[in-house]
Design an enzyme around this catalytic site. Structure first.
Site: not given
Length: 722
Positions: A460, A526
């Site tokens: 990430d 997301d």
């Protein structure tokens, strides 16, 4: 014409030297370069293959592209060269800029050497007076993608500060409509269009990563071009840091695309003899965006490092447990995952030292013994005993100020002042270009992968880079930091064969072919809202093949939007990519798990097609209906989804087409999944009986879609009869 004029024209024709022309061709694409354009080589054609060209016609093509002198202009109208500069009279955006401490601004490159073959060449340019040697690498990939990369070498005796190096990609003059993408967190890669008039349309990313708002593709084409038809050309910068792309039309009749790395002030200063190589800038074209996109997919799939095995159906724990880690809860989730057919279990954020929320712990990459007194071994062993692979979340480029690492090494944090840059998600960015910081992070990642049988890293990157420098009053660091990230990814893969890595960055804020040349998929967004995902996945997929796009089944109430959705809608939208699940499956009853298991089984059955087929988006569908599919490379089968995003203007709606199949072949249609019909509606006849249509009929005439409520979907499989 007066006799004197005819004589001068004849004399000019006789005395003009025959131009040297380079013709590269492959994958249905031709690139023609006039090597004798003044003062440097110029691309006179990039696009459709010129298969029947002869040396004579190619020379004539080069001459035909040269502009004549006009009143009020320079005595020689400047050409759009490979790297046009102001010293040659170019008044548009320059291809190369730099200086020597504010002096030595003038650059005028001329041809020094050419080496090459049928589909690649290396063109050496030089300016002895400016002390520069430039090499432009051009090549055409197996599917017709046009790649360009620039290497600038300082042959002078003093340092040379490079400001920009952007190769040019010429456009047809009628390419007057521009397409690119923008967006933000939870809504990446939203499309936008505008007219390209005289001047420039410029898109930049200064975020230190690709950016949720970046243009994954800058394209220009004939007005009204769509996915199915309309000539269009586009470029992509294969780079994960700051970058710039532009489309430009000039008053001298040139139109072009250009792009490359966006260099911050003083970021690349070349000492005597030193060189800089730009990222690859990749161009594609087609009759419609589907053809343009297919070139990207085909070439990317042909790489030796492209993932070959079936893409494992993945469960990620984030939206199931967030930071609430416990062995009991996670083993129960693993049991539920195995029961529906999950093949890869990924433990997300919250497993390492001090990480009970997102305010602390980043940088301290050791297992938190308060939560995991026996390490991760009990969970890993349990997951593997169930027949699943084990993956884990990391964010190696980031650090929380509330961490042991930041307290010990505040000098490892990227910053340009004494004060820290504005925080984001309570975190700062590590300077991986700092050798000791790089070594520390690499050591901890290697140790983690050595101790546990981890086959997958969810990597990430949850914030943009702000004021990213090597320290107070230091030099810009985005360029070197990006190269360090690439080096670390390469090092981990080399040391741990079989390791797969996902590029995640607040969702889809680092999606580019630079990072994807080193990773195995991207987390597309997301947002797991299926309706939001339709646009996002469609436009990310212009460049990225579907098997590298993370697409997950979501909870009935979507965490990012609050929208309530059916499993049928969520499954249909996630089906045409790398399928997975983001859901606490322990909350489902037996019927709910059985429904999820059916979608997992369907995704497994279709994934060979998804990983090798051609993606099709259907134009001309009425608002409120989305039709897309994947057609097998040999056109023997296909799968299409029909998603109702809003109520249709027509009731029942008009026919929808399914293009991309072989026109003369006959296909049997079979409905695989469908949300329930409303009471009072009759059945859809073709869906209830044996329906056989030709590829031409499907492409040109089509079938009636079902009457669906908004947020309902149908999945249709087509199989060739013979």
């Amino acid at each position: 014409m007066h006799s004197t004029d005819r004589q001068l024209a004849a004399e000019h024709t006789v005395s003009a030297p025959e131009p040297r022309v380079l013709h590269l061709g492959r994958g249905g694409t031709s690139v023609v370069i006039d090597l004798d354009a003044a003062p440097a080589p110029a691309i006179v054609h990039w696009g459709a293959a010129l298969a029947d060209s002869t040396p004579e016609t190619l020379r004539s093509l080069a001459i035909a592209a040269r502009a004549q002198r006009v009143s009020g202009g320079l005595d020689a109208t400047p050409a759009l060269t490979l790297l046009p500069t102001g010293a040659e009279g170019w008044f548009g955006t320059p291809g190369l800029e730099g200086h020597r401490e504010g002096s030595g601004l003038s650059t005028r490159l001329t041809l020094a050497d050419v080496q090459g073959g049928e589909h690649r060449a290396s063109i050496a340019l030089a300016d002895a007076e400016a002390g520069l040697a430039v090499r432009v690498e051009v090549r055409i990939g197996m599917s017709g993608l046009f790649h360009q990369r620039i290497t600038v070498r300082n042959t002078g005796g003093t340092p040379y500060t490079l400001q920009s190096a952007h190769p040019t990609f010429p456009l047809p003059w009628d390419a007057t409509e521009v397409f690119d993408t923008t967006g933000h967190h939870l809504r990446e890669r939203s499309p936008q269009r505008r007219t390209l008039g005289i001047g420039s349309h410029v898109r930049e990313s200064r975020r230190g990563r690709t950016g949720a708002d970046s243009a994954i593709l800058l394209a220009a084409g004939r007005p009204g071009f769509g996915f199915e038809r309309g000539r269009v050309h586009g470029i992509h910068v294969a780079w994960s840091g700051n970058h710039r792309v532009l489309a430009e039309r000039t008053t001298t009749g040139d139109a072009f695309l250009a792009g490359g790395e966006l260099l911050l002030p003083g970021e690349v200063v070349l000492a005597a003899g030193a060189a800089y190589s730009s990222p690859w800038v990749i161009g594609s074209w087609g009759d419609g965006m589907t053809e343009l996109s297919a070139r990207f997919h085909a070439e990317w799939r042909a790489r030796p490092q492209h993932p070959r095995r079936a893409r494992p159906v993945t469960l990620n724990t984030w939206e199931a447990v967030y930071f609430d880690h416990s062995l009991e809860r996670l083993t129960a989730l693993a049991d539920a995952a195995a029961s529906v057919g999950i093949e890869r279990f990924v433990l997300d954020d919250g497993w390492f030292e001090g990480r009970r929320d997102d305010t602390a712990g980043l940088g301290d990459w050791t297992v938190d013994t308060d939560v995991w007194p026996d390490g991760l071994h009990p969970l890993v062993d349990h997951v593997r005993a169930l027949g699943m692979e084990f993956g884990i979340w990391v964010e190696p480029e980031m650090v929380n100020p509330d961490s042991d690492l930041a307290r010990r090494h505040p000098d490892w944090i990227l910053r340009g002042r004494m004060s820290l840059p504005p925080s984001a998600r309570q975190q700062q960015v590590l300077d991986l270009a700092h050798p000791e910081a790089y070594a520390h992070i690499a050591e901890h990642l290697h140790a983690l992968l050595d101790e546990y049988p981890i086959t997958y890293l969810k990597w990430d990157h949850n914030r943009d880079l702000v004021d990213a420098a090597s320290g107070p009053a230091g030099s810009a660091r985005v360029h070197e930091h990006t190269l360090a990230v690439y080096r670390l990814l390469d090092e981990l893969k080399a040391a741990h064969p079989g390791l797969e890595i996902e590029s995640c960055a607040s969702g889809g804020a680092r999606v580019d072919l630079g990072i994807l040349d080193r990773t195995d998929r991207v987390w597309t967004s997301d947002s797991l809202d299926p309706l939001e995902r339709l646009d996002n996945q469609k436009h990310t997929g212009i460049v990225v093949p579907p098997e590298m796009l993370g697409m997950h089944l979501t909870t009935p109430v979507v965490h990012s939007s609050g929208r309530t959705v059916s499993v049928g809608l969520s499954g249909a939208v996630a089906l045409l990519g790398h399928f997975g699940i983001e859901w606490d499956l322990t909350t489902l009853d037996d019927a709910g798990r059985a429904e999820v298991a059916e979608w997992v089984a369907l995704a497994k059955r279709l994934r060979p097609l998804i990983a090798s087929g051609r993606v099709v988006h259907v134009d001309g569908v009425e608002p409120g209906i989305d039709v897309r599919g994947v057609v097998a490379a040999d056109a023997s089968s296909a799968v299409f989804t029909i998603v109702q995003t809003a109520t249709s203007a027509a009731y029942p709606p008009g026919r929808i087409r399914m293009p991309g199949l072989e026109p003369a072949r006959t296909y049997r249609l079979r409905v695989l999944t469908r949300d329930r019909e409303d009471a009072g509606q009759s059945s859809l006849e073709w869906a209830e009986t044996t329906t056989v249509l030709t590829g031409l009929q499907l492409a040109e005439v089509g079938v009636r879609p079902p009457v669906q409520r908004p947020q309902q979907a149908m999945v249709v499989e087509l199989t060739a009869e013979n």
